[in-house]
Design an enzyme around this catalytic site. Structure first.
Site, PDB file in Angstrom:
ATOM      1  N   GLU A  67       0.794  -1.216   0.000  1.00 46.70           N
ATOM      2  CA  GLU A  67       0.000   0.000   0.000  1.00 46.70           C
ATOM      3  C   GLU A  67       0.829   1.271   0.000  1.00 46.70           C
ATOM      4  OE1 GLU A  67      -3.992  -1.648   2.059  1.00 46.70           O
ATOM      5  OE2 GLU A  67      -2.669  -0.411   3.268  1.00 46.70           O
TER       6      GLU A  67
ATOM      7  N   CYS B  59       3.345   8.321   1.473  1.00 47.58           N
ATOM      8  CA  CYS B  59       3.922   7.318   2.369  1.00 47.58           C
ATOM      9  C   CYS B  59       4.124   6.037   1.559  1.00 47.58           C
ATOM     10  CB  CYS B  59       2.965   7.118   3.547  1.00 47.58           C
ATOM     11  SG  CYS B  59       3.538   5.918   4.743  1.00 47.58           S
TER      12      CYS B  59
ATOM     13  N   CYS C 155       7.174  -7.498   6.720  1.00 43.37           N
ATOM     14  CA  CYS C 155       8.394  -7.053   7.389  1.00 43.37           C
ATOM     15  C   CYS C 155       8.830  -8.159   8.329  1.00 43.37           C
ATOM     16  CB  CYS C 155       8.159  -5.766   8.179  1.00 43.37           C
ATOM     17  SG  CYS C 155       9.667  -5.141   8.971  1.00 43.37           S
TER      18      CYS C 155
ATOM     19  N   CYS D   2       8.040  -5.993  15.123  1.00 43.71           N
ATOM     20  CA  CYS D   2       7.643  -5.085  16.201  1.00 43.71           C
ATOM     21  C   CYS D   2       6.229  -5.477  16.629  1.00 43.71           C
ATOM     22  CB  CYS D   2       7.695  -3.630  15.744  1.00 43.71           C
ATOM     23  SG  CYS D   2       9.338  -3.148  15.172  1.00 43.71           S
TER      24      CYS D   2
ATOM     25  N   CYS E 198       2.879  -3.540  15.489  1.00 40.29           N
ATOM     26  CA  CYS E 198       2.782  -3.149  14.084  1.00 40.29           C
ATOM     27  C   CYS E 198       2.110  -4.260  13.294  1.00 40.29           C
ATOM     28  CB  CYS E 198       4.183  -2.878  13.534  1.00 40.29           C
ATOM     29  SG  CYS E 198       4.218  -2.652  11.745  1.00 40.29           S
TER      30      CYS E 198
ATOM     31  N   CYS F 238      -0.949   4.939  10.196  1.00 39.11           N
ATOM     32  CA  CYS F 238       0.303   4.238  10.481  1.00 39.11           C
ATOM     33  C   CYS F 238       0.025   2.861  11.061  1.00 39.11           C
ATOM     34  CB  CYS F 238       1.100   4.958  11.571  1.00 39.11           C
ATOM     35  SG  CYS F 238       1.569   6.576  11.131  1.00 39.11           S
TER      36      CYS F 238
HETATM   37  N1  SAH Z   1       9.975   0.007   9.297  1.00 42.45           N
HETATM   38  C1  SAH Z   1      10.122   1.394   9.431  1.00 42.45           C
HETATM   39  C2  SAH Z   1       9.148   2.199   8.617  1.00 42.45           C
HETATM   40  C3  SAH Z   1       7.728   1.712   8.539  1.00 42.45           C
HETATM   41  S1  SAH Z   1       6.745   1.849   9.974  1.00 42.45           S
HETATM   42  C4  SAH Z   1      10.049   1.789  10.901  1.00 42.45           C
HETATM   43  O1  SAH Z   1       9.696   0.967  11.725  1.00 42.45           O
HETATM   44  O2  SAH Z   1      10.393   2.939  11.202  1.00 42.45           O
HETATM   45  C5  SAH Z   1       6.430   3.624  10.071  1.00 42.45           C
HETATM   46  C6  SAH Z   1       6.082   4.081  11.469  1.00 42.45           C
HETATM   47  O3  SAH Z   1       4.770   3.617  11.855  1.00 42.45           O
HETATM   48  C7  SAH Z   1       7.060   3.556  12.513  1.00 42.45           C
HETATM   49  O4  SAH Z   1       7.426   4.554  13.413  1.00 42.45           O
HETATM   50  C8  SAH Z   1       6.220   2.497  13.174  1.00 42.45           C
HETATM   51  O5  SAH Z   1       6.699   2.211  14.441  1.00 42.45           O
HETATM   52  C9  SAH Z   1       4.847   3.137  13.164  1.00 42.45           C
HETATM   53  N2  SAH Z   1       3.773   2.176  13.474  1.00 42.45           N
HETATM   54  C10 SAH Z   1       3.759   0.844  13.232  1.00 42.45           C
HETATM   55  N3  SAH Z   1       2.608   0.305  13.676  1.00 42.45           N
HETATM   56  C11 SAH Z   1       1.882   1.297  14.224  1.00 42.45           C
HETATM   57  C12 SAH Z   1       0.594   1.357  14.844  1.00 42.45           C
HETATM   58  N4  SAH Z   1      -0.175   0.285  14.962  1.00 42.45           N
HETATM   59  N5  SAH Z   1       0.169   2.555  15.290  1.00 42.45           N
HETATM   60  C13 SAH Z   1       0.931   3.669  15.127  1.00 42.45           C
HETATM   61  N6  SAH Z   1       2.132   3.662  14.537  1.00 42.45           N
HETATM   62  C14 SAH Z   1       2.618   2.497  14.098  1.00 42.45           C
HETATM   63 FE1  SF4 Z   2       8.778  -3.557  10.405  1.00 47.20          FE
HETATM   64 FE2  SF4 Z   2       6.556  -2.534  11.452  1.00 47.20          FE
HETATM   65 FE3  SF4 Z   2       8.761  -2.738  12.940  1.00 47.20          FE
HETATM   66 FE4  SF4 Z   2       8.651  -0.910  10.951  1.00 47.20          FE
HETATM   67  S1  SF4 Z   2       7.367  -0.957  12.808  1.00 47.20           S
HETATM   68  S2  SF4 Z   2      10.340  -2.344  11.435  1.00 47.20           S
HETATM   69  S3  SF4 Z   2       7.399  -2.054   9.461  1.00 47.20           S
HETATM   70  S4  SF4 Z   2       7.599  -4.459  12.077  1.00 47.20           S
END
Ligand code: SAH
Ligand code: SF4
Length: 367
Positions: A91, A104, A111, A115, A118, A344
Site C-alpha cells: 500500500e 507514504c 516485514c 515489532c 505493528c 500508520c
Molecule cells: N519500518 C520502518 C518504517 C515503517 S513503519 C520503521 O519501523 O520505522 C512507520 C512508522 O509507523 C514507525 O514509526 C512504526 O513504528 C509506526 N507504526 C507501526 N505500527 C503502528 C501502529 N499500529 N500505530 C501507530 N504507529 C505504528
Molecule cells: Fe517492520 Fe513494522 Fe517494525 Fe517498521 S514498525 S520495522 S514495518 S515491524
C-alpha cells in the site's frame, strides 16, 4: 522478458541505452518522459526518433505495479493497494495538507522485524520490493493526482507529491540497494527533483545500514524509538536486541554529520500503559540528550487482536509536556485516513510469509 525501465536510475538507464547502441542523451530524454511527464507509452514520447521508439517497444516497458484498489478517505487521504503478485500486496498513502502533499511509500511485502505493535510486523515477511515497485508508487500517485485540486488551499499542481516518507510497509534499510536506487530517482532533477530534506527514511534502527545510508544517500532520517530503555525496547522492537540503544544513539550522531537536516526525528508510538508514563518521558529526555532531535508522538492505531490500546489524552499531554519542559520540540501525529485503514501501522492485508514462521495474525482488508 522486456526490461522495466522504472528499475533504473539515470546511470543505470544510460548504461542500458549504451548496450542498446544508443547515446546517453537519449536515456535522459526517456527518463524525463517517464518521471517528469508521467508517460509510460513509448509512442507518446514524441521527440524520440520513431526507430528508437520501436526498438524500445520491443525490448522494454514502463510498468508500475497494477492498482488493485484506490480509496479516498473523508479527510482527503488517498490509499492505493498495488498488486505485487503476492496475496493482498502493498500500500501507498497520500496525505494532502495545505502546503504540501506527502506520499507514504512501502519498501517490502511484509516485514521481518516483528515489532509487536505493528500490523505489518505481525504479518510476516514475503519479499523486498524492486526499485521499479518502489518508485512506481510515486509514479502512480503523481499520475493519478496530477491536475486534481489536491491542496486544501485550492492549488492544483503538476507535482502533487512534494514529500516522500518511507513509512509504509516494510523496513526500508533492510531493502537497501533497491531503496537507495529509488531514493536517487526521487532526488534526481531529471526525474522528481525532490530535495533531500523532503524525503525521509524511517528505520527501526538498523545501525550498519544507517551508516551506509549516510554515505550513499543522506536524506532526512526518522528513527522509530518507542521506548527509553533497552529492557522495554527489547520487548516491543526486537531488533533492539541486536542494536541496543547506546549503539543506536551513536549511529544517530554519526548520521547527523551527513544529514540534510540538523536533527533526527524520533518516532514514538504511544501504547497505553506500556510506554506512555511520565517516568518513560523523563528517561527518554535523558537518553537522547546528546542527539539533536525532534519527537513525533504517534498515538497507537489499533488493529484486530493487537493486544494494545490507544493512549488516553491526559497521559499523552503529560508525556509531551515533560519532553517540552526538557527543551525538545514535540509534534503529535494526527491520525489521517483511518476510515480507509490508511493510518500508520494499519497498512495492507495478508502477506504470504516466507520467513518460515507462523503468521500470527492476518489483518483485515477490503478484499
Ligand atoms: N519500518 C520502518 C518504517 C515503517 S513503519 C520503521 O519501523 O520505522 C512507520 C512508522 O509507523 C514507525 O514509526 C512504526 O513504528 C509506526 N507504526 C507501526 N505500527 C503502528 C501502529 N499500529 N500505530 C501507530 N504507529 C505504528
Ligand atoms: Fe517492520 Fe513494522 Fe517494525 Fe517498521 S514498525 S520495522 S514495518 S515491524
Amino acid at each position: 522478458m522486456p526490461q522495466n525501465l522504472l528499475d533504473f536510475d539515470l546511470d543505470g538507464l544510460t548504461a542500458w541505452f549504451t548496450e542498446l547502441g544508443e547515446k546517453p542523451f537519449r536515456a535522459r530524454q526517456v527518463f524525463h518522459w517517464m518521471h517528469q511527464a508521467g508517460v509510460a507509452d513509448f509512442a507518446q514520447m514524441t521527440d524520440i526518433a520513431k526507430s528508437l521508439r520501436e526498438k524500445l517497444q520491443q525490448h522494454a516497458v514502463v510498468a508500475p505495479s497494477a492498482i488493485n484498489f484506490a480509496h479516498t478517505s473523508t479527510d482527503g487521504t488517498r490509499k492505493w493497494l498495488f498488486d505485487v503478485g503476492v496475496a493482498n500486496g502493498i500500500e501507498t498513502v497520500f496525505i494532502p495538507e495545505e502546503d504540501r502533499g506527502t506520499l507514504c511509500v512501502s519498501s517490502q511485502v511484509g516485514c521481518a522485524l516483528e515489532c509487536t505493535f505493528c500490523s505489518t510486523g505481525r504479518q510476516g515477511f514475503n519479499r523486498n520490493l524492486t526499485a521499479a515497485e518502489i518508485i512506481g508508487q510515486l509514479w502512480v500517485a503523481n499520475h493519478s493526482l496530477r491536475g486534481e485540486v489536491n491542496r486544501t488551499n485550492g492549488d492544483s499542481s503538476d507535482r502533487p507529491v512534494t514529500n516522500v516518507v518511507m513509512m509504509g510497509m516494510g523496513e526500508p534499510l533492510a531493502n537497501f540497494e533497491n531503496v537507495v536506487t529509488a531514493l536517487g530517482i526521487m532526488l534526481d532533477d531529471h526525474a522528481y527533483g525532490l530535495s533531500r530534506r523532503r524525503v525521509t527514511v524511517s528505520t527501526s534502527g538498523l545501525v550498519p545500514a544507517m551508516d551506509r545510508l549516510a554515505e550513499r544517500c543522506p536524506v532526512a532520517l526518522a528513527v522509530s524509538l518507542h521506548a527509553p530503555t533497552d529492557a522495554l525496547r527489547d520487548q516491543i522492537v526486537p531488533i533492539n536486541k541486536k542494536y541496543p540503544l547506546v549503539e543506536l544513539m551513536a549511529a544517530c550522531r554519526r548520521y547527523l554529520v551527513h544529514a540534510p537536516r540538523d536533527f533526527i526525528t524520533f518516532e514514538y508510538v504511544m501504547l497505553a500503559g506500556v510506554n506512555d508514563q511520565p517516568e518513560h518521558a523523563r528517561q527518554l529526555a535523558e537518553l537522547v540528550r546528546d542527539v539533536p532531535c525532534k519527537f513525533n508522538l504517534i498515538p497507537f492505531n489499533p488493529f484486530p487482536d493487537s493486544g494494545y490500546d490507544k493512549p488516553h489524552a491526559e497521559p499523552m499531554r503529560v508525556f509531551r509536556q515533560i519532553l517540552q519542559d526538557a527543551g525538545y520540540v514535540v509534534t503529535t501525529r494526527k491520525t489521517r485516513g483511518d476510515d480507509i485503514d490508511a493510518a500508520c501501522g494499519q497498512l495492507a492485508g495478508k502477506v504470504a510469509d516466507k520467513s518460515g514462521r507462523v503468521i500470527k495474525r492476518m489483518h483485515k482488508e477490503a478484499a
